[in-house]
Design a protein around this motif. Sequence first.
Motif, mmCIF file in Angstrom:
data_model
loop_
_atom_site.group_PDB
_atom_site.id
_atom_site.type_symbol
_atom_site.label_atom_id
_atom_site.label_comp_id
_atom_site.label_asym_id
_atom_site.label_seq_id
_atom_site.Cartn_x
_atom_site.Cartn_y
_atom_site.Cartn_z
ATOM 1 N N PHE A 158 0.881 -1.177 0.000
ATOM 2 C CA PHE A 158 0.000 0.000 0.000
ATOM 3 C C PHE A 158 0.915 1.223 0.000
ATOM 4 O O PHE A 158 2.136 1.091 0.095
ATOM 5 C CB PHE A 158 -0.940 0.004 1.218
ATOM 6 C CG PHE A 158 -0.268 -0.323 2.520
ATOM 7 C CD1 PHE A 158 0.444 0.636 3.234
ATOM 8 C CD2 PHE A 158 -0.324 -1.619 3.045
ATOM 9 C CE1 PHE A 158 1.083 0.329 4.425
ATOM 10 C CE2 PHE A 158 0.313 -1.938 4.241
ATOM 11 C CZ PHE A 158 1.022 -0.952 4.929
ATOM 12 N N GLU A 159 0.330 2.376 -0.105
ATOM 13 C CA GLU A 159 1.094 3.628 -0.175
ATOM 14 C C GLU A 159 2.068 3.746 0.999
ATOM 15 O O GLU A 159 1.697 3.502 2.147
ATOM 16 C CB GLU A 159 0.086 4.790 -0.147
ATOM 17 C CG GLU A 159 0.711 6.159 -0.163
ATOM 18 C CD GLU A 159 -0.299 7.265 0.145
ATOM 19 O OE1 GLU A 159 0.134 8.389 0.381
ATOM 20 O OE2 GLU A 159 -1.517 6.978 0.155
ATOM 21 N N VAL A 250 -5.134 -1.713 6.948
ATOM 22 C CA VAL A 250 -4.267 -2.394 5.971
ATOM 23 C C VAL A 250 -3.595 -3.648 6.537
ATOM 24 O O VAL A 250 -2.986 -4.414 5.794
ATOM 25 C CB VAL A 250 -3.173 -1.436 5.413
ATOM 26 C CG1 VAL A 250 -3.804 -0.350 4.546
ATOM 27 C CG2 VAL A 250 -2.336 -0.824 6.539
ATOM 28 N N PRO A 259 -7.319 -3.721 1.961
ATOM 29 C CA PRO A 259 -7.606 -2.425 2.606
ATOM 30 C C PRO A 259 -9.098 -2.077 2.538
ATOM 31 O O PRO A 259 -9.760 -2.345 1.542
ATOM 32 C CB PRO A 259 -6.781 -1.430 1.776
ATOM 33 C CG PRO A 259 -5.746 -2.255 1.079
ATOM 34 C CD PRO A 259 -6.381 -3.596 0.843
#
Length: 577
Positions: A158-159, A250, A259
């Motif tokens: 994820f980011e 997450v 997510p």
Amino acid sequence: MGTASHLLVSMGFFVAFMALCLLPQPAQAVTRHYDFNIKMQNVTRLCHTKSIVTVNGQFPGPRVVAREGDRLLIKVTNHVPNNITIHWHGIRQLRSGWADGPAYITQCPIQTGQSYVYNFTVVGQRGTLFWHAHISWLRSTLYGPLVILPKKNVPYPFEKPYKEVPIIFGEWFNADTEAIISQALQTGGGPNVSDAYTINGLPGPLYNCSAKDTFKLKVKPGKTYMLRMINAALNDELFFSIANHSLTVVDADAIYVKPFETDTILITPGQTTNVLLKTKPNFPGATFLMTARPYVTGQGTFDNSTVAGILEYESPLFQSVISMKKLPLYKPILPALNDTTFATNFSRKLRSLATPQFPANVPQKVDKQFLFTVGLGTNPCDQNQTCQGPNGTKFAASVSNISFVQPTTALLQSHYTGQSSGVYSPDFPINPFHWFNYTGNPPNNTMVGNGTKLMVLPFNTSVELVMQDTGILGAESHPLHLHGFNFFVVGQGFGNYDPNKDPKNFNLVDPVERNTVGVPAGGWVAIRFLADNPGVWFMHCHLEIHTSWGLKMAWLVLDGKLPNQKLLPPPKDLPKC
């Protein structure tokens, strides 16, 4: 050879060495050393000062950080009068059960003046876990974050967050927790409840005399923060929310999940959850409370209070300090204390990533099926004494109507040395002896049996376990924690588990993988795991009072045939009983 040629050879070596250094290196696992000195420390909260048991004088305790694959050597030295053990909650402890930490299960406690080195390797896990004392109620102050980063150069799925912040919930008692539990066990009644909940050790502004003890999360606009959330409270499941902000879940119990966005999370004692918090794109001209309060299903008393921290945006240069103080403060709206619908819906949203890189290896075939009941009950009062439990009895709790009797020798030691006779019996029942309508009207007889029984599993057995809540003395949610394993939560429901109908709805594709799961109040949960880790593994309710009352048992997983399927020998410094 002259000096010049010597110099040339040395330069050649240096250039070759530098070239090697610049090549991409394989991710090297390292050994990380920590020193935990257990000592008393005066701490003041709610205008009340008391001497508490701490690690290195810190409350909460120090953060332990490692990467997946690293080995940890943590030397714990006991400088306090209490016996001590530390549990590395959620660490799989592959073949290293001696380092797991529950007192009298895998080790005898570390006595005053003694030390013990916990030696284990982090295998196949990344995310947030925590460490805590695992003896009596000492984990009320002995706890801290355990952060496992991915291997070097392996990104999050994820980011990448701008910053990562541990948020650890606890409970503060003005009284001595050891005195509280000892009195409750003596009188047979329920224990006194905590005086406050805490975020990172601080109760926050909604309690008397506590405004200065408030956790503040200072953020910049337009950034993503990862909050590593841990519930280290003794006896309460908690709802948590940040006013006017949503959270993206997450990771749960150090396993990535698909997510999903939510305004509120539910986190039971023993669980950890990583969430992403996206801050507002511009300075919002306001501050925001983040609050947590209990989710309650039982009939007993509980701490009906709210802990708050403050989410504060960094002020633009033109904002003066005085005008910052006058900013409006927003409060979040939390679910009702008994909102089981929210609890159910939240837990159903949790799913494993189930990607080629992060597969969900759910056992598809099951070798052994078990049904355990979990719930409260009673024990008779000692002769010539009245107790404060139901109808003059003592409160008790049990798994399959067996209230676990703590041995005085560590189970793992007695198994390993072949001296288990008189310490435990290997005959934990696969199903309850007496069937009744578990979630209907409770039976007249609420007495439980007592014993130290283990469930024995051959190495590599695939297990399906259904845990059924009982309505004896009131249905209640029980966060069950299994040591030594993660498990997949393949199904859950309300009422009595139906072995003919319910398995048809099991999720065997992407169920969430955890180490602690809430057995729903008046319902059941089904989990699957592969018994591929030899040793003795504790399973218990993470509400500390229920563990004290006996809601616990242990699994004995036998060695496999191959050398790498056997429990490692005990360390030389293993504490003696």
